[in-house]
Design a protein around this motif. Structure first.
Motif, short mmCIF file in Angstrom:
data_model
loop_
_atom_site.label_atom_id
_atom_site.label_comp_id
_atom_site.label_asym_id
_atom_site.label_seq_id
_atom_site.Cartn_x
_atom_site.Cartn_y
_atom_site.Cartn_z
N ILE A 173 0.87 -1.17 0.00
CA ILE A 173 0.00 0.00 0.00
C ILE A 173 0.91 1.23 0.00
N PRO A 174 1.21 1.79 -1.17
CA PRO A 174 2.15 2.91 -1.25
C PRO A 174 1.53 4.21 -0.76
N ASN A 175 2.37 5.21 -0.55
CA ASN A 175 1.95 6.45 0.10
C ASN A 175 2.14 7.68 -0.78
N PRO A 176 1.09 8.07 -1.51
CA PRO A 176 1.13 9.31 -2.28
C PRO A 176 0.94 10.50 -1.35
N ALA B 186 -2.34 4.18 -11.71
CA ALA B 186 -2.08 3.77 -13.09
C ALA B 186 -1.09 2.62 -13.16
N ILE B 187 -0.15 2.58 -12.21
CA ILE B 187 0.84 1.50 -12.18
C ILE B 187 0.19 0.18 -11.79
N GLY B 188 -0.92 0.25 -11.05
CA GLY B 188 -1.65 -0.96 -10.73
C GLY B 188 -1.77 -1.30 -9.26
N ALA C 197 -4.57 10.14 -17.19
CA ALA C 197 -5.84 9.86 -17.85
C ALA C 197 -6.35 8.48 -17.50
N GLN C 198 -5.46 7.50 -17.43
CA GLN C 198 -5.86 6.13 -17.09
C GLN C 198 -6.44 6.05 -15.71
#
Length: 274
Positions: free
Chosen positions: A23-26, A37-39, A270-271
């Protein structure tokens, strides 16, 4: 656009399936959309990453909630919000922080036992448990299954007391927390010791752990969720500072060779917006 209930159920399911998930952290809408977008399947905010964006040494609860709202609205992914100590030591503050996070569109959130006071950095055991209990009650009162994470911060504040850390996590688990978290654990042996003492899912933050550890190793050790805290923000800022230093002290601009292509960014944004 999925409903909060659908996001909440998806988030719960990630914690129930075999193996560990990342679970990455933006720290803003743009980084959230790139990660989507990376998934990646879920996102967690980072109070440190937010503070870096604000050019500050910290962020207020109001700012953390608003950042959670921005990130939750940026993609269709489930979002868990870093709430630090919930804005205050009173258990009612922890409960209110959970309510505000849910109102902002989050389906999860974390409450920690760090006080924010350098002189007394960790809440007394009894108060720490009462704060988690209040947060659990608030989470259970919501119309969807909010995933509450309870954090024991000893290791981040120089209190490398593994027994007390495990005792706190076990008490938070007994109080009803859905996920347990102890930032600052570094080696696999210590991680195993903590995970083996718990029944609920454990979140490991790689910003403070041995960077050579892999998802496969952590999964085998029993870790369920892997985050990186403010690491992505700090790496991005390290690149920014290298570029700035090159311009100022060398008078050159070779860093532009490493720019992400504009079309790649636009396609990713966009994705993630579909």
């Amino acid at each position: 656009m999925p409903t909060l209930l659908e996001k909440a159920e998806l988030f719960r399911a990630l914690h129930q399936r075999p193996g560990a998930f990342i679970i990455p952290n933006p720290w803003d809408a743009g980084t959230a959309r790139l990660l989507a977008a990376i998934g990646f399947e879920a996102l967690a905010t980072t109070s440190l990453g937010l503070a870096n964006t604000l050019g500050s040494t910290g962020a207020s609860l109001r700012e953390m909630i608003e950042n959670g709202r921005i990130i939750a609205e940026a993609t269709d992914l489930p979002v868990s919000v870093d709430l630090e100590n919930g804005g205050g030591g009173d258990p009612k503050a922890a409960a209110e922080a959970i309510r505000l996070a849910a109102e902002a569109g989050a389906v999860g959130g974390s409450i920690e036992d760090a006080t924010g006071n350098r002189q007394q950095p960790i809440y007394d055991f009894t108060l720490a448990v009462e704060r988690v209990q209040a947060a659990v009650e608030a989470a259970r009162s919501l119309p969807f299954p909010f995933t509450l994470t309870a954090r024991a911060e000893n290791f981040l504040y120089g209190r490398r007391d593994l027994d007390d850390t495990i005792r706190r996590l076990q008490a938070f688990e007994a109080a009803g927390a859905d996920v347990l978290y102890a930032p600052g654990l570094y080696d696999l042996a210590t991680i195993r010791a903590v995970v083996s003492a718990l029944r609920k899912p454990f979140n490991l933050v790689m910003g403070f752990a041995d960077p050579t550890l892999t998802v496969a190793q952590l999964s085998e050790a029993g870790v369920k969720r892997i985050s990186v805290g403010g690491a992505l923000s700090r790496v991005a800022l390290a690149a920014f500072l290298r570029c700035a230093d090159e311009m100022k002290n060398r008078g050159s601009f070779t860093f532009v060779r490493d720019m992400a292509p504009i079309m790649d960014l636009r396609q990713a944004f966009a994705q993630a917006s579909l």
